[in-house]
Motif scaffolding. Structure first.
Motif, PDB file in Angstrom:
ATOM      1  N   GLU A 142       0.829  -1.200   0.000  1.00  0.00           N
ATOM      2  CA  GLU A 142       0.000   0.000   0.000  1.00  0.00           C
ATOM      3  C   GLU A 142       0.869   1.257   0.000  1.00  0.00           C
ATOM      4  N   GLU A 143       0.508   2.204  -0.858  1.00  0.00           N
ATOM      5  CA  GLU A 143       1.094   3.546  -0.888  1.00  0.00           C
ATOM      6  C   GLU A 143       2.602   3.518  -1.110  1.00  0.00           C
ATOM      7  N   TYR A 144       3.023   2.773  -2.113  1.00  0.00           N
ATOM      8  CA  TYR A 144       4.418   2.757  -2.534  1.00  0.00           C
ATOM      9  C   TYR A 144       4.504   3.163  -4.000  1.00  0.00           C
ATOM     10  N   TYR A 145       5.660   3.657  -4.396  1.00  0.00           N
ATOM     11  CA  TYR A 145       5.958   3.885  -5.797  1.00  0.00           C
ATOM     12  C   TYR A 145       6.468   2.588  -6.413  1.00  0.00           C
ATOM     13  N   ILE A 146       6.013   2.290  -7.624  1.00  0.00           N
ATOM     14  CA  ILE A 146       6.488   1.125  -8.355  1.00  0.00           C
ATOM     15  C   ILE A 146       6.890   1.569  -9.754  1.00  0.00           C
ATOM     16  N   HIS A 147       8.115   1.323 -10.118  1.00  0.00           N
ATOM     17  CA  HIS A 147       8.619   1.678 -11.443  1.00  0.00           C
ATOM     18  C   HIS A 147       8.140   0.624 -12.427  1.00  0.00           C
ATOM     19  N   GLY A 148       7.139   0.972 -13.225  1.00  0.00           N
ATOM     20  CA  GLY A 148       6.507  -0.003 -14.101  1.00  0.00           C
ATOM     21  C   GLY A 148       7.401  -0.561 -15.174  1.00  0.00           C
ATOM     22  N   ASP A 149       8.466   0.150 -15.524  1.00  0.00           N
ATOM     23  CA  ASP A 149       9.357  -0.328 -16.575  1.00  0.00           C
ATOM     24  C   ASP A 149      10.407  -1.285 -16.027  1.00  0.00           C
ATOM     25  N   LYS A 150      10.750  -1.137 -14.752  1.00  0.00           N
ATOM     26  CA  LYS A 150      11.774  -1.990 -14.148  1.00  0.00           C
ATOM     27  C   LYS A 150      11.184  -3.198 -13.434  1.00  0.00           C
ATOM     28  N   ILE A 151      10.010  -3.034 -12.848  1.00  0.00           N
ATOM     29  CA  ILE A 151       9.368  -4.112 -12.088  1.00  0.00           C
ATOM     30  C   ILE A 151       8.128  -4.569 -12.843  1.00  0.00           C
ATOM     31  N   LYS A 162      -3.631 -13.711  -2.918  1.00  0.00           N
ATOM     32  CA  LYS A 162      -4.233 -12.394  -2.716  1.00  0.00           C
ATOM     33  C   LYS A 162      -3.177 -11.334  -2.952  1.00  0.00           C
ATOM     34  N   LEU A 163      -3.477 -10.381  -3.835  1.00  0.00           N
ATOM     35  CA  LEU A 163      -2.562  -9.285  -4.139  1.00  0.00           C
ATOM     36  C   LEU A 163      -3.305  -7.967  -3.991  1.00  0.00           C
ATOM     37  N   SER A 164      -2.736  -7.065  -3.212  1.00  0.00           N
ATOM     38  CA  SER A 164      -3.311  -5.738  -3.027  1.00  0.00           C
ATOM     39  C   SER A 164      -2.261  -4.681  -3.338  1.00  0.00           C
ATOM     40  N   LEU A 165      -2.613  -3.750  -4.219  1.00  0.00           N
ATOM     41  CA  LEU A 165      -1.751  -2.610  -4.543  1.00  0.00           C
ATOM     42  C   LEU A 165      -2.478  -1.313  -4.199  1.00  0.00           C
ATOM     43  N   LYS A 166      -3.233  -1.326  -3.136  1.00  0.00           N
ATOM     44  CA  LYS A 166      -4.072  -0.201  -2.740  1.00  0.00           C
ATOM     45  C   LYS A 166      -3.248   1.078  -2.585  1.00  0.00           C
ATOM     46  N   GLY A 167      -3.650   2.117  -3.311  1.00  0.00           N
ATOM     47  CA  GLY A 167      -3.017   3.416  -3.176  1.00  0.00           C
ATOM     48  C   GLY A 167      -1.626   3.519  -3.748  1.00  0.00           C
ATOM     49  N   CYS A 168      -1.156   2.515  -4.458  1.00  0.00           N
ATOM     50  CA  CYS A 168       0.187   2.572  -5.034  1.00  0.00           C
ATOM     51  C   CYS A 168       0.197   3.453  -6.278  1.00  0.00           C
ATOM     52  N   LYS A 169       1.334   4.050  -6.551  1.00  0.00           N
ATOM     53  CA  LYS A 169       1.511   4.874  -7.743  1.00  0.00           C
ATOM     54  C   LYS A 169       2.448   4.164  -8.699  1.00  0.00           C
ATOM     55  N   MET A 170       2.015   4.030  -9.931  1.00  0.00           N
ATOM     56  CA  MET A 170       2.788   3.316 -10.942  1.00  0.00           C
ATOM     57  C   MET A 170       3.250   4.307 -12.003  1.00  0.00           C
ATOM     58  N   ASP A 171       4.551   4.334 -12.249  1.00  0.00           N
ATOM     59  CA  ASP A 171       5.117   5.210 -13.265  1.00  0.00           C
ATOM     60  C   ASP A 171       5.763   4.391 -14.374  1.00  0.00           C
ATOM     61  N   TYR A 172       6.002   5.061 -15.512  1.00  0.00           N
ATOM     62  CA  TYR A 172       6.727   4.470 -16.649  1.00  0.00           C
ATOM     63  C   TYR A 172       6.024   3.220 -17.180  1.00  0.00           C
ATOM     64  N   LEU A 173       4.714   3.301 -17.312  1.00  0.00           N
ATOM     65  CA  LEU A 173       3.959   2.186 -17.878  1.00  0.00           C
ATOM     66  C   LEU A 173       4.046   2.212 -19.396  1.00  0.00           C
ATOM     67  N   GLN A 174       4.057   1.035 -19.985  1.00  0.00           N
ATOM     68  CA  GLN A 174       4.079   0.946 -21.438  1.00  0.00           C
ATOM     69  C   GLN A 174       2.705   1.301 -21.991  1.00  0.00           C
TER      70      GLN A 174
END
Length: 436
Positions: A142-151, A162-174
């Protein structure tokens, strides 16, 4: 009788030592003063029963007290279900806790702080989780940055259910591929996916998610880019979502057409709908500002429409410049049309014979579009939902157990009539004196 504790990583238990600890009793010295009992005088079994109520951060703190506590806090029974969300934890601090994770850790929950600017997860973190927790079933981020191009989604543990990405911010998406591409193959046992407040989620990802074979719970509440996706919703519900039971679409811009598509999901038991909180005047003002801002900007250079990598289902392209607010506040107002699609029948007819005498023979191809297992329906703050929805649900929703129509245009008489017909259904409305 000796009890073997082979599953513990703590120091050798008191029950297996040659000299057992004597029963703790208050003793008096020569002056008659009663001595206090030291916590280290307790056996390991007793200490474990005490420290199991502590948060992981507290376990980390007491592990620095002495060697005995350092060994005690590594007991695997303390790290089966790990929840760090009591307060935000930065990545540098998170690395310190990695040594406590065990192969038998089944659940891991962490919460960052986007405002700090340093809550970015790294590839090393995911590698460590996959290595240390090879039986992980639940991962909550929850509430983490995730680099969409690297991860990539394939960097997540494949064992999770069960996977939760609640409130996460995703950058560099294709732009030409959903972030969840091949998720159905990488996580075949996934049953719950929570994407609450993930504003980077785009409608075409519905197609990929719909193919997850065991998915039972999907929460997309407050995903504000989830708008105008009739084509995606239609294809996703027609070819996928074969096991979906819980669907949360609150605070999204979906309208009657999209919600109506999910009427064909026969396994659905819980459906949550609630109008976005932003008022009509505020929303229209925001739309005008966005349009004026884009008019002042130079026109973008046209680019070819990308071809998505998922070839199993047809996919459509929506420009990133178009936000759901452009469709207007009226666009996200669900009406009786969507509610009456739940439990209704539709049929197609075709002419199979036509004689010159005027006799026409028709063949009906009936398609039943209903939710026979629908138990919970929440439809809040939609002014276009009226008593017609109550009449329809009373006749068609045979297994309904809970209905929330707070903030709609249903009347007190309509609610009372529904209650008289469905005495086993708990109804929540704006007319309830004890409604909170």
């Amino acid at each position: 009788m000796k009890i073997k504790r082979s599953k513990s990583l703590s120091p050798e238990p008191s029950s297996s030592r040659e000299t057992k600890r004597v029963k703790l009793e208050e003793s008096a010295d020569s002056n008659g003063v009663t001595s206090s009992i030291n916590i280290l005088s307790f056996s390991d079994d007793v200490l474990l029963n005490i420290v199991k109520y502590l948060h992981p951060q507290d376990l980390m703190a007491i592990s620095l007290c002495c060697q005995r506590f350092a060994q005690l806090t590594q007991d695997r029974t303390l790290w089966r279900r790990v929840d760090f969300r009591v307060k935000p934890i930065l990545l540098d601090d998170l690395i310190k806790y990695m040594k406590f994770l065990q192969p038998l850790t089944l659940s891991l929950a962490i919460r960052g702080n986007l405002s700090s600017g340093t809550s970015a997860l790294t590839q090393n973190f995911f590698d460590h989780v996959r290595t240390q927790c090879n039986q992980l079933k639940e991962l909550i981020i929850e509430e983490y940055y995730i680099h969409g191009d690297k991860i990539q989604i394939t960097d997540f543990p494949c064992t999770i259910e069960k996977l939760s990405l609640k409130g996460c911010k995703m950058d560099y998406l294709q732009s030409n591929k959903s972030y969840f591409f091949k998720m159905d193959l990488h996580m075949p046992n996934l049953t719950c996916l929570i994407l609450t407040k993930c504003n980077w989620f785009t409608p075409h990802s519905l197609l990929v998610i719909s193919k997850i074979p065991k998915l039972k719970e999907l929460r997309l509440n407050s995903c504000h880019r989830l708008g105008e996706c009739v084509a995606y919703a239609s294809l996703a519900t027609r070819f996928g979502f074969k096991t979906l039971e819980i669907l949360d679409l609150r605070d999204t811009s979906l309208g009657d057409s999209e919600v109506g598509c999910f009427s064909s999901t026969k396994t659905l038991t819980h459906l949550y709908l609630e109008c976005p909180t932003l008022g009509h005047e505020d929303r229209e003002s925001e739309i005008v500002q966005q349009r004026q801002q884009r008019q002042r900007q130079p026109l973008p250079i046209p680019i070819p429409i990308p071809i998505y990598e998922d070839h199993n289902l047809a996919q459509f392209y929506i420009e990133d410049l178009v936000s759901f607010e452009d469709f207007g506040f009226q666009r996200c107002l669900i009406s009786d049309r969507a509610i009456c699609a739940l439990g209704s029948d539709t049929g197609d007819r075709k002419v199979i014979n036509s004689s010159p005498q005027g006799m026409v023979i028709l063949q009906e191809d009936r398609r039943i579009c209903n939710n026979p297992n629908l138990k919970t329906l929440v439809v809040r703050n939609y002014p276009r939902v009226t008593n017609s929805s109550l009449v329809h649900l009373a006749l068609n929703a045979s297994k309904l157990e809970y209905l929330d129509v707070t903030g709609t245009s249903v009347t007190r008489e309509g609610v009372e009539s529904f209650k008289s017909q469905k005495t086993n259904v708990k109804v929540v409305s704006s007319f309830d004196t004890r409604h909170s």
